[in-house]
Write a protein that holds these residues in place. Structure first.
Motif, PDB file in Angstrom:
ATOM      1  N   UNK A 143       0.830  -1.206   0.000  1.00  0.00           N
ATOM      2  CA  UNK A 143       0.000   0.000   0.000  1.00  0.00           C
ATOM      3  C   UNK A 143       0.865   1.257   0.000  1.00  0.00           C
ATOM      4  N   UNK A 144       1.933   1.242   0.793  1.00  0.00           N
ATOM      5  CA  UNK A 144       2.843   2.391   0.841  1.00  0.00           C
ATOM      6  C   UNK A 144       3.524   2.591  -0.511  1.00  0.00           C
ATOM      7  N   UNK A 145       3.887   1.499  -1.173  1.00  0.00           N
ATOM      8  CA  UNK A 145       4.484   1.591  -2.511  1.00  0.00           C
ATOM      9  C   UNK A 145       3.510   2.260  -3.479  1.00  0.00           C
ATOM     10  N   UNK A 146       2.254   1.870  -3.426  1.00  0.00           N
ATOM     11  CA  UNK A 146       1.246   2.469  -4.304  1.00  0.00           C
ATOM     12  C   UNK A 146       1.076   3.959  -4.008  1.00  0.00           C
ATOM     13  N   UNK A 162       4.878   9.661   5.509  1.00  0.00           N
ATOM     14  CA  UNK A 162       5.207   9.216   6.870  1.00  0.00           C
ATOM     15  C   UNK A 162       4.699  10.222   7.901  1.00  0.00           C
ATOM     16  N   UNK A 163       4.770  11.516   7.575  1.00  0.00           N
ATOM     17  CA  UNK A 163       4.302  12.561   8.482  1.00  0.00           C
ATOM     18  C   UNK A 163       2.803  12.456   8.734  1.00  0.00           C
ATOM     19  N   UNK A 164       2.011  12.381   7.673  1.00  0.00           N
ATOM     20  CA  UNK A 164       0.558  12.345   7.840  1.00  0.00           C
ATOM     21  C   UNK A 164       0.132  11.072   8.563  1.00  0.00           C
ATOM     22  N   UNK A 165       0.797   9.968   8.262  1.00  0.00           N
ATOM     23  CA  UNK A 165       0.510   8.736   8.987  1.00  0.00           C
ATOM     24  C   UNK A 165       0.725   8.939  10.493  1.00  0.00           C
ATOM     25  N   UNK A 166       1.824   9.590  10.858  1.00  0.00           N
ATOM     26  CA  UNK A 166       2.112   9.830  12.274  1.00  0.00           C
ATOM     27  C   UNK A 166       1.112  10.797  12.894  1.00  0.00           C
ATOM     28  N   UNK A 167       0.672  11.794  12.128  1.00  0.00           N
ATOM     29  CA  UNK A 167      -0.323  12.742  12.646  1.00  0.00           C
ATOM     30  C   UNK A 167      -1.610  12.019  13.006  1.00  0.00           C
ATOM     31  N   UNK A 168      -2.045  11.106  12.158  1.00  0.00           N
ATOM     32  CA  UNK A 168      -3.286  10.363  12.426  1.00  0.00           C
ATOM     33  C   UNK A 168      -3.131   9.508  13.677  1.00  0.00           C
ATOM     34  N   UNK A 169      -2.004   8.800  13.790  1.00  0.00           N
ATOM     35  CA  UNK A 169      -1.773   7.962  14.972  1.00  0.00           C
ATOM     36  C   UNK A 169      -1.746   8.815  16.236  1.00  0.00           C
ATOM     37  N   UNK A 170      -1.038   9.939  16.192  1.00  0.00           N
ATOM     38  CA  UNK A 170      -0.951  10.816  17.364  1.00  0.00           C
ATOM     39  C   UNK A 170      -2.323  11.354  17.749  1.00  0.00           C
ATOM     40  N   UNK A 171      -3.134  11.725  16.762  1.00  0.00           N
ATOM     41  CA  UNK A 171      -4.459  12.270  17.041  1.00  0.00           C
ATOM     42  C   UNK A 171      -5.349  11.239  17.723  1.00  0.00           C
ATOM     43  N   UNK A 172      -5.279   9.996  17.265  1.00  0.00           N
ATOM     44  CA  UNK A 172      -6.119   8.935  17.843  1.00  0.00           C
ATOM     45  C   UNK A 172      -5.675   8.596  19.262  1.00  0.00           C
ATOM     46  N   UNK A 173      -4.373   8.646  19.517  1.00  0.00           N
ATOM     47  CA  UNK A 173      -3.841   8.215  20.809  1.00  0.00           C
ATOM     48  C   UNK A 173      -3.588   9.367  21.779  1.00  0.00           C
ATOM     49  N   UNK A 174      -4.090  10.553  21.473  1.00  0.00           N
ATOM     50  CA  UNK A 174      -3.900  11.711  22.369  1.00  0.00           C
ATOM     51  C   UNK A 174      -4.308  11.400  23.813  1.00  0.00           C
ATOM     52  N   UNK A 175      -5.450  10.721  24.062  1.00  0.00           N
ATOM     53  CA  UNK A 175      -5.835  10.473  25.465  1.00  0.00           C
ATOM     54  C   UNK A 175      -4.808   9.662  26.258  1.00  0.00           C
ATOM     55  N   UNK A 176      -3.926   8.931  25.559  1.00  0.00           N
ATOM     56  CA  UNK A 176      -2.966   8.070  26.249  1.00  0.00           C
ATOM     57  C   UNK A 176      -1.632   8.761  26.516  1.00  0.00           C
ATOM     58  N   UNK A 215      -5.048   4.885   1.770  1.00  0.00           N
ATOM     59  CA  UNK A 215      -3.723   4.355   2.115  1.00  0.00           C
ATOM     60  C   UNK A 215      -3.322   4.773   3.525  1.00  0.00           C
ATOM     61  N   UNK A 216      -3.556   6.041   3.857  1.00  0.00           N
ATOM     62  CA  UNK A 216      -3.151   6.561   5.159  1.00  0.00           C
ATOM     63  C   UNK A 216      -3.987   5.979   6.291  1.00  0.00           C
ATOM     64  N   UNK A 217      -5.284   5.812   6.070  1.00  0.00           N
ATOM     65  CA  UNK A 217      -6.132   5.197   7.090  1.00  0.00           C
ATOM     66  C   UNK A 217      -5.694   3.757   7.337  1.00  0.00           C
ATOM     67  N   UNK A 218      -5.392   3.063   6.255  1.00  0.00           N
ATOM     68  CA  UNK A 218      -4.930   1.679   6.411  1.00  0.00           C
ATOM     69  C   UNK A 218      -3.609   1.637   7.179  1.00  0.00           C
TER      70      UNK A 218
END
Length: 314
Positions: free
Chosen positions: A41-44, A57-71, A227-230
């Motif tokens: 998926x990343x290759x595509x 890589x940046x946007x992927x990290x932004x999504x992860x950070x946003x979801x895990x903010x409470x932790x 791709x980023x959500x996945x």
């Protein structure tokens, strides 16, 4: 539940599962498929949809950070160590991998990524005093030898720069993995802080070194969003959370060896979805490297937890 009794007859902690249930095997199958598909998926995203690799890589990290903010609270002890190690096993190694995928095929990248396991052991020798006997030494040699054999194939010469970046990605991830042992932090909280560190570093790098970020989003918004959500929700949060939960329920000796299906599936998906040319040297080298990694994973370690040996990245 089952309990292990000491010599004095006292009740100790509940015993971990000694055999894996069908449900656990299905979860591990999901994890392997998700991890393998993530490379494809990343290759595509990077080649077909023209996403700059650092930006992806940046946007992927932004999504992860946003979801895990409470932790993220309370602040962990040794915050700077958490941030540096988190960067190594997350945005740093992923950024190098995505840069490598600009020219390397997913199948070849999957084989080269196998070098992460022997490098983890070598770094454990250097920094943790790990002792390695001849069997694990043989595994290290086979793993590196198989990777080098695959990289030297004529069909991979045109992607040598990309595969070198993939190798560096595995090295950075392995180095960070060794120092995870020194952190008193749950895996899910470490993922959150790793994402924060990755955003802080990748944002200025992408703005400085790359161009065309918003043009790529405008040209293929739904494709890149998928791709980023996945990559962020399904792989980094879903698959990794499921993996570490299984490690809490079952012995690592049962769970970790099953992750060796990931490079095999990466080769299969690469050939199927992106039309990778699977040469004889890639297959032989991959098989040799996989045998070496299997030896490393199955041999006991006195100083280093094996659960990170083949999953060094968040």
């Amino acid at each position: 539940g089952r309990y292990l009794a000491g010599r004095t007859g006292r009740r100790l902690a509940p015993a971990r599962g000694l055999t894996m249930s069908f449900r656990a095997l299905l979860i591990m199958a999901f994890c392997n498929i998700a991890w393998a598909l993530n490379v494809v998926v990343s290759k595509l995203a990077i080649t077909d949809f023209s996403a700059p690799p650092l930006f992806y890589a940046l946007v992927r990290s932004i999504i992860v950070a946003a979801v895990l903010i409470p932790l993220l609270r309370p602040l962990p002890a040794k915050l700077w160590q958490v941030l540096v190690i988190g960067l190594a096993i997350s945005g740093g190694s992923f950024a190098l991998l995505f840069m490598g995928l600009e020219t390397a095929s997913p199948s070849a990248a999957g084989v080269v990524s196998l070098s992460g396991a022997p490098m983890t052991v070598l770094f454990a020798i250097l920094f943790l005093g790990e002792k390695v006997r001849w069997r694990r030494g043989l595994g290290i040699g086979l793993a590196f030898g198989g990777v080098l054999f695959a990289m030297a194939g004529e069909n991979q010469m045109q992607t040598s720069t990309g595969l070198l970046l993939v190798f560096l990605s595995a090295m950075v991830g392995a180095l960070g993995t060794v120092f995870v042992k020194r952190l008193d932090l749950s895996s899910i909280r470490l993922q959150g802080w790793a994402a924060v560190a990755s955003v802080a570093v990748l944002l200025p790098l992408s703005l400085t070194l790359e161009s065309g970020q918003f043009a790529a989003l405008a040209a293929s918004p739904w494709e890149l969003a998928a791709c980023l959500v996945f990559a962020s929700l399904v792989v980094s949060i879903g698959a990794h959370t499921a993996y570490f939960r299984l490690l809490g329920e079952y012995d690592a000796n049962l769970v970790v060896p099953l992750t060796l299906f990931t490079p095999i599936l990466t080769i299969v998906f690469g050939a199927w979805l992106t039309g990778d040319a699977i040469g004889e040297r890639l297959v032989i080298g991959g098989a040799i490297a996989l045998a070496g990694v299997a030896i490393i994973v199955l041999r006991p370690s006195a100083t280093f937890t094996r659960r990170f040996l083949v999953r060094p990245r968040f």
